[in-house]
Design an enzyme around this catalytic site. Structure first.
Site, PDB file in Angstrom:
ATOM      1  N   SER A 128      10.074   0.391   6.756  1.00 18.45           N
ATOM      2  CA  SER A 128      10.541   1.657   6.193  1.00 18.45           C
ATOM      3  C   SER A 128      10.136   2.793   7.110  1.00 18.45           C
ATOM      4  O   SER A 128       9.186   2.659   7.904  1.00 18.45           O
ATOM      5  CB  SER A 128       9.915   1.858   4.806  1.00 18.45           C
ATOM      6  OG  SER A 128      10.090   3.179   4.336  1.00 18.45           O
ATOM      7  N   TYR A 152       1.629   2.887  -0.674  1.00 19.69           N
ATOM      8  CA  TYR A 152       2.948   2.361  -0.304  1.00 19.69           C
ATOM      9  C   TYR A 152       3.155   2.423   1.208  1.00 19.69           C
ATOM     10  O   TYR A 152       3.610   1.454   1.828  1.00 19.69           O
ATOM     11  CB  TYR A 152       4.071   3.125  -1.007  1.00 19.69           C
ATOM     12  CG  TYR A 152       5.436   2.616  -0.593  1.00 19.69           C
ATOM     13  CD1 TYR A 152       5.890   1.380  -1.042  1.00 19.69           C
ATOM     14  CD2 TYR A 152       6.241   3.346   0.286  1.00 19.69           C
ATOM     15  CE1 TYR A 152       7.120   0.879  -0.632  1.00 19.69           C
ATOM     16  CE2 TYR A 152       7.461   2.858   0.694  1.00 19.69           C
ATOM     17  CZ  TYR A 152       7.899   1.629   0.227  1.00 19.69           C
ATOM     18  OH  TYR A 152       9.120   1.132   0.651  1.00 19.69           O
TER      19      TYR A 152
END
Length: 329
Positions: A128, A152
């Site tokens: 990501s 995250y």
């Protein structure tokens, strides 16, 4: 040419927004798709589209090595798209251990099973743009260090580094995607800004912006994300692609308030968003956007959907799903 006909493809996270669209596309292209699902959630897009009748489904946890190893072996998997992850930042902050189990342990489990398999020829791992962490160097470029700080972001930095490790140490044929925020029909995580705002506006409620509305993000329509994944897999045999990471983004950041106002404008509603204010996002990166030049030059990839067109298509999906009539008709 039809590169996917009769290819045995494993998709972890097949019920997520990207996974369900990728599953649909590969089935249309003639692949034999095996999807790993942990939970059977009836409102997921993959189930609503009746895609499960066209694929093989293995129910289990990607952190279970024996399970993943069995699936890859029994279905003689050629290509793996590892998309499964806990993807919600607020959940990661509230429950970091489950996020680390899914995103980090799940990744090394899948990579190790692929390393030991005699049939796996291609592995595409979903990282990501969050893997870069907070940076004063924007847009992100692929040669920047990965410095996630919050749960995250750290989980995606680790995912990314694990994939790189398996290439450099074992020559596993792996490639890494670093996508911007993906939106489109089928995303039922309504604490994300696009689906949450759409659901609120279609219900005649003001969407809620947790910040002051100024944080910058890039938004990639899901069909462009699917094209990115297919491009990575189809080019993975190349030495300038294998082991590499690629950014995929539209090269046009928008502020959160711009996104919400665009959604309101496209629905024709007279609604004012609720802005909570402040500059703290509680464990989220403030500004983030990427340079996708590498994908454009090496993969000939570029987004086909601009924001307005993508949001129109997305709104159509949610109107159907929420059974909201289009007042413009």
């Amino acid at each position: 040419m039809k590169p996917w006909i009769d290819k045995n493809v494993l998709i972890t996270g097949c019920s997520g927004i990207i996974g369900s669209w990728l599953t649909k596309k590969l089935v249309e292209e003639g692949a034999n798709v095996v999807g790993i699902m942990r939970d059977h959630v009836g409102n997921k897009s993959i189930i609503q589209k009746d895609l499960l009748n066209g694929i093989y489904v293995a129910y289990g946890d990607i952190g279970d090595f024996l399970f993943v190893n069995r699936v890859i072996a029994e279905y003689e998997i050629d290509t793996v798209f590892h998309l499964a992850a806990q993807t919600i930042v607020t959940i990661a902050n509230r429950s970091p251990l489950s996020t680390f189990e899914s995103n980090i342990k799940g990744t090394w489990t899948v990579l190790e099973a692929c390393r030991l398999s005699p049939t796996v020829e291609r592995v595409v791992v979903a990282s990501s743009d969050k893997a870069y962490g907070d940076s004063d160097q924007l847009p992100y470029r692929e040669n920047q260090p990965l410095r996630g700080k919050h749960p995250y972001d750290v989980s995606k930095s680790c995912t990314d580094l694990l994939a790189q490790s398996y290439y450099h140490t074992y020559k596993l044929p792996v490639v890494i995607s670093r996508l911007a925020n993906v939106y489109g029909g089928g995303d039922l995580n309504f604490n994300r800004i696009v689906p949450g705002s759409i659901k609120a506006v279609l219900g005649d409620r003001p969407p809620v912006i947790r910040s002051d509305g100024s944080p910058l993000r890039e938004y990639l329509y899901v069909e462009d994300a699917v094209a990115a994944y297919l491009s990575l897999a189809e080019n993975l045999h190349r030495p300038d692609v294998m082991g590499e990471a690629f950014n995929f983004a539209p090269n046009r950041p928008y502020s959160v308030i711009e996104i919400v106002e665009q959604i309101i404008r496209l629905t024709g509603k007279d609604i004012v968003p609720t802005i909570l204010g402040g500059n703290s996002l509680g464990g989220e990166i403030f500004n983030q956007y990427s340079d996708s030049r590498k994908a454009r030059e090496l993969l000939d990839w570029q987004p086909s959907w601009d924001l307005a067109k993508g949001l129109v298509r997305t709104l159509e999906w949610y109107r159907r799903w929420l059974k909201v009539p289009d007042t413009a008709e």
